[in-house]
Design a protein around this motif. Structure first.
Motif, short mmCIF file in Angstrom:
data_model
loop_
_atom_site.label_atom_id
_atom_site.label_comp_id
_atom_site.label_asym_id
_atom_site.label_seq_id
_atom_site.Cartn_x
_atom_site.Cartn_y
_atom_site.Cartn_z
N GLY A 1 15.50 -41.99 -12.29
CA GLY A 1 15.34 -41.74 -13.80
C GLY A 1 14.13 -41.38 -14.35
O GLY A 1 13.75 -40.50 -15.26
N ALA A 2 13.10 -42.06 -13.62
CA ALA A 2 11.77 -41.91 -13.94
C ALA A 2 11.30 -40.56 -13.55
O ALA A 2 10.66 -39.61 -14.20
CB ALA A 2 10.58 -42.75 -13.19
N LEU A 3 11.71 -40.14 -12.27
CA LEU A 3 11.44 -38.66 -11.94
C LEU A 3 12.10 -37.58 -12.68
O LEU A 3 11.48 -36.45 -12.98
CB LEU A 3 12.04 -38.51 -10.34
CG LEU A 3 11.21 -39.12 -9.43
CD1 LEU A 3 12.06 -39.30 -7.92
CD2 LEU A 3 9.88 -38.54 -9.19
N LEU B 1 9.34 -34.42 -19.31
CA LEU B 1 8.07 -34.64 -19.94
C LEU B 1 7.14 -33.55 -19.31
O LEU B 1 6.43 -32.79 -20.24
CB LEU B 1 7.54 -36.07 -19.70
CG LEU B 1 6.20 -36.36 -20.43
CD1 LEU B 1 6.20 -36.42 -21.76
CD2 LEU B 1 5.75 -37.66 -19.91
N ALA B 2 7.07 -33.04 -18.00
CA ALA B 2 6.23 -32.13 -17.71
C ALA B 2 6.22 -30.69 -17.82
O ALA B 2 5.51 -30.06 -18.29
CB ALA B 2 5.98 -32.22 -16.21
N LEU B 3 7.71 -30.40 -17.92
CA LEU B 3 8.10 -29.32 -18.33
C LEU B 3 7.71 -28.95 -19.66
O LEU B 3 7.18 -27.81 -20.14
CB LEU B 3 9.59 -28.97 -18.24
CG LEU B 3 10.11 -29.01 -16.64
CD1 LEU B 3 11.68 -29.03 -16.73
CD2 LEU B 3 9.79 -27.69 -16.01
N GLY B 4 8.16 -29.94 -20.53
CA GLY B 4 7.91 -29.72 -22.10
C GLY B 4 6.13 -29.49 -22.30
O GLY B 4 5.96 -29.10 -23.12
N THR B 5 5.42 -30.41 -21.72
CA THR B 5 4.02 -30.32 -21.83
C THR B 5 3.47 -29.10 -21.39
O THR B 5 2.51 -28.57 -22.15
CB THR B 5 3.66 -31.62 -20.73
OG1 THR B 5 4.11 -32.97 -21.54
CG2 THR B 5 1.87 -31.59 -21.28
N VAL B 6 4.02 -28.49 -20.37
CA VAL B 6 3.34 -27.07 -19.74
C VAL B 6 3.87 -25.87 -20.59
O VAL B 6 3.60 -24.76 -20.42
CB VAL B 6 3.38 -27.10 -18.44
CG1 VAL B 6 2.65 -28.14 -17.91
CG2 VAL B 6 4.92 -26.69 -17.94
N GLY B 7 4.74 -26.23 -21.53
CA GLY B 7 5.21 -25.24 -22.45
C GLY B 7 6.61 -24.54 -22.44
O GLY B 7 7.10 -23.63 -23.13
N VAL B 8 7.60 -25.29 -21.54
CA VAL B 8 8.82 -24.80 -21.53
C VAL B 8 9.59 -25.49 -22.61
O VAL B 8 9.50 -26.81 -22.82
CB VAL B 8 9.36 -25.45 -19.86
CG1 VAL B 8 10.85 -25.08 -20.11
CG2 VAL B 8 8.56 -24.88 -18.88
N SER C 1 11.12 -27.00 -28.74
CA SER C 1 9.74 -27.01 -28.76
C SER C 1 9.27 -27.49 -27.61
O SER C 1 9.98 -27.82 -26.60
CB SER C 1 9.44 -28.08 -30.00
OG SER C 1 9.77 -29.44 -29.95
N SER C 2 7.98 -27.55 -27.61
CA SER C 2 7.17 -27.87 -26.32
C SER C 2 5.87 -28.48 -26.75
O SER C 2 5.46 -28.18 -27.82
CB SER C 2 7.12 -26.78 -25.36
OG SER C 2 6.38 -25.74 -25.74
N GLY C 3 5.07 -28.92 -25.70
CA GLY C 3 3.54 -29.34 -26.00
C GLY C 3 3.57 -30.75 -26.60
O GLY C 3 4.37 -31.32 -27.02
N THR C 4 2.22 -31.08 -26.54
CA THR C 4 1.78 -32.53 -27.02
C THR C 4 1.32 -32.57 -28.35
O THR C 4 1.02 -33.76 -28.86
CB THR C 4 0.62 -33.19 -25.85
OG1 THR C 4 -0.33 -32.17 -26.19
CG2 THR C 4 1.18 -32.91 -24.51
N ALA C 5 1.42 -31.45 -29.11
CA ALA C 5 0.60 -31.68 -30.55
C ALA C 5 1.64 -32.12 -31.52
O ALA C 5 1.09 -32.48 -32.77
CB ALA C 5 0.23 -30.04 -30.83
N SER C 6 2.86 -32.42 -31.33
CA SER C 6 3.82 -32.87 -32.09
C SER C 6 3.69 -34.23 -32.71
O SER C 6 3.31 -34.97 -31.43
CB SER C 6 5.19 -32.47 -31.71
OG SER C 6 6.22 -33.43 -32.28
N ALA C 7 4.09 -34.40 -33.74
CA ALA C 7 4.00 -35.95 -34.16
C ALA C 7 5.04 -37.02 -33.46
O ALA C 7 4.95 -37.91 -33.51
CB ALA C 7 4.13 -36.13 -35.54
N SER C 8 6.00 -36.27 -32.97
CA SER C 8 7.15 -36.94 -32.21
C SER C 8 6.98 -36.91 -30.75
O SER C 8 7.94 -37.26 -29.94
CB SER C 8 8.38 -36.19 -33.08
OG SER C 8 8.49 -35.05 -32.33
N PHE C 9 5.84 -36.56 -30.14
CA PHE C 9 5.44 -36.64 -28.77
C PHE C 9 5.75 -37.71 -28.05
O PHE C 9 6.10 -37.87 -26.83
CB PHE C 9 4.57 -35.58 -28.46
CG PHE C 9 4.23 -35.40 -26.81
CD1 PHE C 9 5.03 -34.71 -26.28
CD2 PHE C 9 3.26 -36.17 -26.46
CE1 PHE C 9 4.71 -34.70 -24.95
CE2 PHE C 9 2.85 -36.35 -24.95
CZ PHE C 9 3.87 -35.36 -24.08
N GLY C 10 5.12 -38.79 -29.09
CA GLY C 10 5.15 -40.20 -28.32
C GLY C 10 6.74 -40.58 -27.94
O GLY C 10 6.76 -41.51 -26.97
#
Length: 189
Positions: free
Chosen positions: A67-69, A75-82, A89-98
């Motif tokens: 589950g963690a993997l 998380l990694a895919l979305g963080t790098v722009g997928v 959407s993607s990235g870390t700038a969103s207010a909902s990223f948390g």
């Protein structure tokens, strides 16, 4: 609830690294797809999606490590722009990223609870799903508050209150699906 570790649903499949990789990627794909079933709410930057339901199912069925993997990959895919996050959407700038970070925490927690047979009885299955949802809030709301410069009451109004009924329904749905799966497997073993 038992403190002994027991198999989770996917442990019942024949063991192999290929199976584990497929399960991890399949869990990632399920969460990514469920994240696209979205109802935007105009008064909050946090969308209503089926991702929470998918996270609860993936964590419980795969267990804490897979589950963690799986959620770590999401998380990694979305963080790098997928574009796998809600609304493509993607990235870390969103207010909902948390909340996305909270998905990882929740998957590990419900997976650990499933390893202790919490996904085998009605009350404990629902309780595990509620714990998972609570952990998503515990990470998502502070991120939302910091991102938007909100106080606690505003953070709760924008990041928790609108989602309580839906998340309770998702916890019930996850519980029902998990229990039904265990029942079917139990009758076939």
């Amino acid at each position: 609830m038992s403190t002994a570790t027991v198999p989770v649903l996917t442990d019942l499949l024949p063991a192999s690294r290929v199976k584990d990789a497929a399960l991890v990627m399949g869990g990632t794909a399920l969460v990514a797809l469920a994240s696209q079933i979205v109802i935007p709410l105009g008064f909050t930057p946090v969308p209503l999606s089926l991702a929470t339901l998918a996270v609860l199912l993936v964590g419980s069925a795969l267990g804490p490590l897979r589950g963690a993997l799986s959620l770590g990959l999401y998380l990694a895919l979305g963080t790098v722009g997928v574009p796998v996050f809600a609304g493509f959407s993607s990235g870390t700038a969103s207010a909902s990223f948390g909340y996305v970070i909270g998905y990882l925490v929740a998957a590990v927690a419900v997976g650990a609870l499933a390893r202790r047979a919490a996904d085998r009885r009605v009350l404990s299955t629902f309780a595990a799903a509620v714990v998972g949802s609570g952990l998503i809030y515990a990470v998502g709301v502070p991120w939302l508050m910091i991102s938007l410069g909100l106080g606690l009451s505003e953070g709760l109004v924008l990041g928790v209150v609108p989602f309580l009924v839906g998340d309770a329904l998702k916890a019930l749905a996850a519980s029902a699906l998990l229990l039904a799966t265990w029942k079917v497997i139990g009758t076939r073993r």
